[in-house]
Design a protein around this motif. Structure first.
Motif, PDB file in Angstrom:
ATOM      1  N   SER A  70     -25.744   8.156 -15.104  1.00 15.37           N
ATOM      2  CA  SER A  70     -26.022   6.834 -14.567  1.00 15.37           C
ATOM      3  C   SER A  70     -27.004   6.087 -15.469  1.00 15.37           C
ATOM      4  O   SER A  70     -26.845   4.898 -15.761  1.00 15.37           O
ATOM      5  CB  SER A  70     -26.564   7.010 -13.149  1.00 15.37           C
ATOM      6  OG  SER A  70     -27.419   5.971 -12.814  1.00 15.37           O
TER       7      SER A  70
ATOM      8  N   ARG B  15     -29.687  -0.579 -16.918  1.00 17.04           N
ATOM      9  CA  ARG B  15     -29.249   0.718 -16.405  1.00 17.04           C
ATOM     10  C   ARG B  15     -30.294   1.279 -15.446  1.00 17.04           C
ATOM     11  O   ARG B  15     -31.485   1.053 -15.612  1.00 17.04           O
ATOM     12  CB  ARG B  15     -29.112   1.709 -17.556  1.00 17.04           C
ATOM     13  CG  ARG B  15     -28.097   1.332 -18.605  1.00 17.04           C
ATOM     14  CD  ARG B  15     -26.684   1.603 -18.143  1.00 17.04           C
ATOM     15  NE  ARG B  15     -25.789   1.642 -19.288  1.00 17.04           N
ATOM     16  CZ  ARG B  15     -24.561   1.155 -19.294  1.00 17.04           C
ATOM     17  NH1 ARG B  15     -24.065   0.573 -18.214  1.00 17.04           N
ATOM     18  NH2 ARG B  15     -23.810   1.255 -20.367  1.00 17.04           N
TER      19      ARG B  15
ATOM     20  N   ASN C 270     -23.037   5.040 -14.697  1.00 15.47           N
ATOM     21  CA  ASN C 270     -22.137   5.570 -13.662  1.00 15.47           C
ATOM     22  C   ASN C 270     -22.782   5.527 -12.283  1.00 15.47           C
ATOM     23  O   ASN C 270     -23.999   5.484 -12.163  1.00 15.47           O
ATOM     24  CB  ASN C 270     -21.800   7.039 -13.956  1.00 15.47           C
ATOM     25  CG  ASN C 270     -21.028   7.201 -15.244  1.00 15.47           C
ATOM     26  OD1 ASN C 270     -20.939   6.272 -16.045  1.00 15.47           O
ATOM     27  ND2 ASN C 270     -20.475   8.375 -15.448  1.00 15.47           N
ATOM     28  N   THR C 271     -21.947   5.586 -11.271  1.00 15.92           N
ATOM     29  CA  THR C 271     -22.480   5.765  -9.925  1.00 15.92           C
ATOM     30  C   THR C 271     -22.815   7.246  -9.736  1.00 15.92           C
ATOM     31  O   THR C 271     -22.235   8.104 -10.401  1.00 15.92           O
ATOM     32  CB  THR C 271     -21.464   5.343  -8.858  1.00 15.92           C
ATOM     33  OG1 THR C 271     -20.239   6.061  -9.090  1.00 15.92           O
ATOM     34  CG2 THR C 271     -21.190   3.857  -8.920  1.00 15.92           C
TER      35      THR C 271
ATOM     36  N   ASN D 134     -25.144   2.061  -4.811  1.00 17.04           N
ATOM     37  CA  ASN D 134     -24.613   2.609  -6.060  1.00 17.04           C
ATOM     38  C   ASN D 134     -23.839   1.543  -6.825  1.00 17.04           C
ATOM     39  O   ASN D 134     -23.882   1.506  -8.049  1.00 17.04           O
ATOM     40  CB  ASN D 134     -23.759   3.843  -5.787  1.00 17.04           C
ATOM     41  CG  ASN D 134     -24.604   5.108  -5.763  1.00 17.04           C
ATOM     42  OD1 ASN D 134     -24.784   5.759  -6.789  1.00 17.04           O
ATOM     43  ND2 ASN D 134     -25.169   5.439  -4.608  1.00 17.04           N
TER      44      ASN D 134
ATOM     45  N   PRO E  76     -28.820   3.765  -7.817  1.00 15.41           N
ATOM     46  CA  PRO E  76     -28.251   4.995  -7.270  1.00 15.41           C
ATOM     47  C   PRO E  76     -29.281   5.921  -6.615  1.00 15.41           C
ATOM     48  O   PRO E  76     -28.895   6.816  -5.873  1.00 15.41           O
ATOM     49  CB  PRO E  76     -27.622   5.669  -8.498  1.00 15.41           C
ATOM     50  CG  PRO E  76     -28.404   5.159  -9.657  1.00 15.41           C
ATOM     51  CD  PRO E  76     -28.790   3.741  -9.287  1.00 15.41           C
TER      52      PRO E  76
ATOM     53  N   GLN F 298     -20.360   0.339 -14.591  1.00 14.44           N
ATOM     54  CA  GLN F 298     -20.922   0.570 -15.931  1.00 14.44           C
ATOM     55  C   GLN F 298     -21.181  -0.756 -16.642  1.00 14.44           C
ATOM     56  O   GLN F 298     -22.222  -0.955 -17.264  1.00 14.44           O
ATOM     57  CB  GLN F 298     -19.954   1.428 -16.768  1.00 14.44           C
ATOM     58  CG  GLN F 298     -19.885   2.869 -16.303  1.00 14.44           C
ATOM     59  CD  GLN F 298     -18.667   3.602 -16.873  1.00 14.44           C
ATOM     60  OE1 GLN F 298     -17.651   2.991 -17.229  1.00 14.44           O
ATOM     61  NE2 GLN F 298     -18.773   4.923 -16.952  1.00 14.44           N
TER      62      GLN F 298
ATOM     63  N   GLU G 225     -15.422   2.389 -11.530  1.00 14.25           N
ATOM     64  CA  GLU G 225     -16.534   2.973 -12.271  1.00 14.25           C
ATOM     65  C   GLU G 225     -16.855   2.132 -13.508  1.00 14.25           C
ATOM     66  O   GLU G 225     -18.018   1.874 -13.816  1.00 14.25           O
ATOM     67  CB  GLU G 225     -16.177   4.418 -12.658  1.00 14.25           C
ATOM     68  CG  GLU G 225     -17.342   5.271 -13.094  1.00 14.25           C
ATOM     69  CD  GLU G 225     -18.387   5.529 -12.010  1.00 14.25           C
ATOM     70  OE1 GLU G 225     -18.208   5.133 -10.839  1.00 14.25           O
ATOM     71  OE2 GLU G 225     -19.416   6.118 -12.352  1.00 14.25           O
TER      72      GLU G 225
END
Ligand code: NAG
Ligand code: NAG
Ligand code: NAG
Length: 699
Positions: free
Chosen positions: A638, A280, A643-644, A557, A562, A272, A268
């Motif tokens: 996310s 992002r 994050n996934t 992801n 995602p 990130q 994770e």
């Protein structure tokens, strides 16, 4: 805040240029007497990655030829004491800028720039001396890449020439994930000499084929459960070979070797860190987490209305309707079919008043064959000079795509094109009150090999090495590599086409709607997730494809996209009741949940199969809807922290080796697991394993 170290090395330099492939030569099957005592098969690095290797041409390039029974292992490989590559000379110097101390010269002086960027990632670049531009005729290159500990590349196998760059790195374990876009038979890669090409292409998923997007990024989980990720930021046609040593060999035919290493330590953390570097993911609108329906070829507004009505009749949760190209007049962007879709503007209004949302498709080619003065998208674009040009840099590239006749291709890397596109999107909004766009065919797809009248025979169109891509031709199904875009030659910018269209479409949608934008793009590149989502393309209505959609979703992801899903029930081929029902159950948990179908296939919306099917679909979708606050929160995480959203079991339970291979189930965030039935005539979840390329076997 950067501390930049420049390491200088100049010494033993050899250029190695691969000659064109020698087609039609067969492998020599005899066992080479010199084979004994050679390096173990699993450590072989392919010295003749193009087709047509023979003992003669292998030895001519100073490599070793030795047959083997090991499937896919190279017979022509670099010897241990490779005559190619570089060695270190000079000291590591701390400088303010990476270029200091290196003289501009054509000699392949190689330098390495390593940037420590905060604590948990590092970055290094290898520049070549043959690129144009002042800055670039200085070469920077690597040294000890183990400086980015966990990444160990030997300079011995480094090859650095104008149209061929290669580097091999060992990886600390065989738990390697990522690289895209491909149909991968398993989430965790096979390291048994698998090669994947990367070059955006309009291509239905098929094993080992290069598909719509390009993501030269992988994640590796080490034996101590620490993970790291590596990006090769390069847009040229390229391929990567995974070997059992375990090692990775990157080959690209242009640009520079520009590596970013993300040091985790958790999977994770890697994602990130990766999305912090590339952008992002955007924050999707809440409505876009609802169930969506589409098909190519409703054919008329009446069929569309019937479909919508039966969805409502069965009370199936449903928030978004899409229109594929058949809403257009003769497949012309920014028009609608006033005969078959008479009343579409009013109907969209009506659906929106009822609380639904509407998404329209747009293709990236504009017909040039309409009567002058009757088709503004072309007339205005021509006036503004927004097209991709031929190699002369002034005449537009003309290809063949969906509209009748011939089409030109907007060059979204050109700021004028962005202006033109934005204006058209804003004007369309006054006619069709859309909430978002689905941008298709933007690899870019062209139905010919190159534009008219075909591609000139030169090194750009026919480079000495063509990576492992379908048809072994860069111009196949797209434009000639020597076409001109604002950002540079199509040779370099091809795989950026969809990426370059995504942000302008996102901003135009935002401007038009005044709301959070929805953009779904078929072609993606590193960083596309910042402005768009993706679907997994023209999949087939097959059980195998349903399983592989989970792999695609997990991979995207990792790629920072995602907002991802596959066409529920499959795109190509007719679906079946059972497959479609199982797929509705799985698809209810795709982050982007849409049922979509190809032209001329039988209908497959969840209301068309009758009451039982509708009820089961309603129930699973209601589970999705009851969890939407959780899903929305995951997207927020996310967007803010990278994050996934959907993640593998390996991601959460990294120290449990058994999770490393699981791709028949997945998680939403850390807390919700989805384990769908993926086999026909089955009512239990079985333990499944993969055999390479073949279908899943289940015990
Ligand atoms: C393409 O040609 C047009 C028309 O000659 C010109 O205005 C435009 O700048 C060119 N664009 C590129 C990227 O070559
Ligand atoms: C798929 O379904 C359509 C419509 O029901 C039918 O016309 C077509 O023949 C079917 N195709 C195949 C390959 O079975
Ligand atoms: C069913 C499915 O989605 N299969 C494949 C569809 O295509 C993508 C790539 O575009 C693959 O990753 C999926 O596995």
């Amino acid at each position: 805040t950067y501390i930049l170290y420049t390491c200088m090395l100049i010494s033993h330099i050899s250029f190695y240029f691969f000659p064109g492939s020698v087609l039609g030569q067969s492998f020599c099957s005899g066992e080479d007497p010199r084979c004994s005592g050679d390096i173990p098969v699993k450590r072989r690095i392919d010295c003749h990655p193009q087709p047509g290797a023979s003992q003669e041409n292998c030895e001519a390039r100073g490599c070793t030829w030795c047959s083997t029974d090991v499937l896919n292992a190279p017979w022509c490989f670099f010897p241990e004491d490779s005559p190619y590559g570089y060695s270190l000379s000079g000291n590591v110097e701390k400088t303010a800028k990476g270029h200091a101390g290196l003289a501009p010269t054509w000699v392949p002086v190689l330098g390495l720039a390593v940037v420590f960027w905060r604590l948990c990632r590092c970055y290094f670049t290898i520049l070549c001396p043959t690129c144009e531009g002042e800055d670039k005729d200085i070469t920077k290159i690597i040294i000890s890449l183990s400086i980015c500990h966990r990444w160990d590349a030997s300079l011995a196998d480094l090859i650095f020439s104008n149209q061929y760059l290669q580097i091999t790195t060992t990886v600390p374990s065989t738990s390697v994930y990522g690289f895209g876009e491909h149909e991968h038979p398993s989430f965790k890669h096979s390291m048994d000499f698998a090669t994947y090409g990367m070059f955006s292409r309009d291509q239905s998923p098929a094993p080992f084929a290069n598909l719509y997007g390009v993501h030269p990024f992988y994640l590796c989980v080490e034996t101590d459960s620490n993970a790291h990720g590596v990006l090769l930021l390069n847009s040229n046609a390229q391929d990567v070979s995974l070997s059992p040593n375990p090692s990775l060999t990157f080959r690209t035919i242009g640009g520079i070797l520009d590596f970013y290493v993300f040091l985790g330590p958790t999977p994770e953390n890697v994602v990130q860190q990766y999305t912090e570097a590339i952008g992002r993911p955007h924050m999707p609108a809440y409505w876009s987490l609802g169930f969506q329906l589409s098909r190519w070829g409703y054919g008329s507004i009446d069929v569309l209305k019937e479909t919508v009505d039966r969805m409502h009749y069965y009370d199936i949760p449903y928030d978004v309707q899409h229109s594929d190209i058949d809403y257009m007049e003769r497949r012309l962007d920014f028009t609608y079919d006033k005969e078959n879709y008479a009343g579409l503007p009013e109907y969209i209004q009506q659906l929106k008043e009822e609380g639904m949302h509407y998404v329209l498709i747009l293709d990236p080619f504009i017909s040039k064959d309409e009567e002058p003065g009757t088709y503004k998208p072309y007339d205005l674009g021509e006036e503004m000079g927004v097209w991709v040009n031929n190699s002369d840099g002034v005449t537009p590239a003309v290809g063949k795509a969906f509209p009748d006749g011939h089409s030109v291709f907007p060059d979204y890397t050109n700021p004028r094109t962005v202006e033109w596109w934005t204006q058209l999107c804003l004007e369309l909004k006054d006619v069709l009150d859309y909430d978002g766009f689905w941008i298709d065919m933007n690899e870019p797809s062209n139905f010919e090999r190159g534009q008219y009248p075909g591609c000139a025979d030169n090194d750009i169109n026919n480079p000495p090495y063509v990576p492992s891509i379908s048809d072994h031709a860069l111009a196949q199904k797209t434009l000639c590599p020597d076409s001109k875009t604002y950002l540079g030659e199509h040779y370099n910018t091809h795989s950026l086409f969809g990426w370059s269209q995504t942000a302008p479409t996102f901003h135009a949608t935002q401007k038009a709607t005044g709301k959070r934008a929805f953009v779904l793009s078929r072609s993606t590149f590193v960083g596309s997730g910042k402005h768009g989502g993706h679907w997994l393309g023209d999949n087939f209505s097959q059980w195998k494809d349903m399983h592989q959609s989970i792999i695609g979703i997990l991979e995207f992801n990792l790629f920072g996209i995602p907002y991802i899903g596959a066409d529920i029930c499959g795109f190509n081929y007719n679906t079946t009741y059972e497959l479609c029902l199982r797929w509705m159950q799985l698809g209810s948990f795709y982050p982007f949940s849409r049922n979509h179908n190809s032209e001329e296939n039988s209908e497959q919306d969840p209301a068309v199969f009758g009451a039982e099917f509708a009820e089961i679909s309603r129930e699973t979708l209601q589970i999705r809807y009851s969890l939407l606050p959780y899903l929305y929160t995951l997207f927020f995480e996310s967007h803010v922290h990278g994050n996934t959203v959907a993640r593998s079991l390996m991601h959460e339970f990294t120290s449990d080796q058994q999770t490393h291979e699981i791709d028949t189930a997945f998680l939403w965030g850390p807390a919700f697991m989805i384990a769908p039935v993926l086999q026909e005539a089955s009512t239990v979840i079985k333990k499944c394993y993969h055999t390479r390329i073949k279908e899943m076997n289940c015990a």
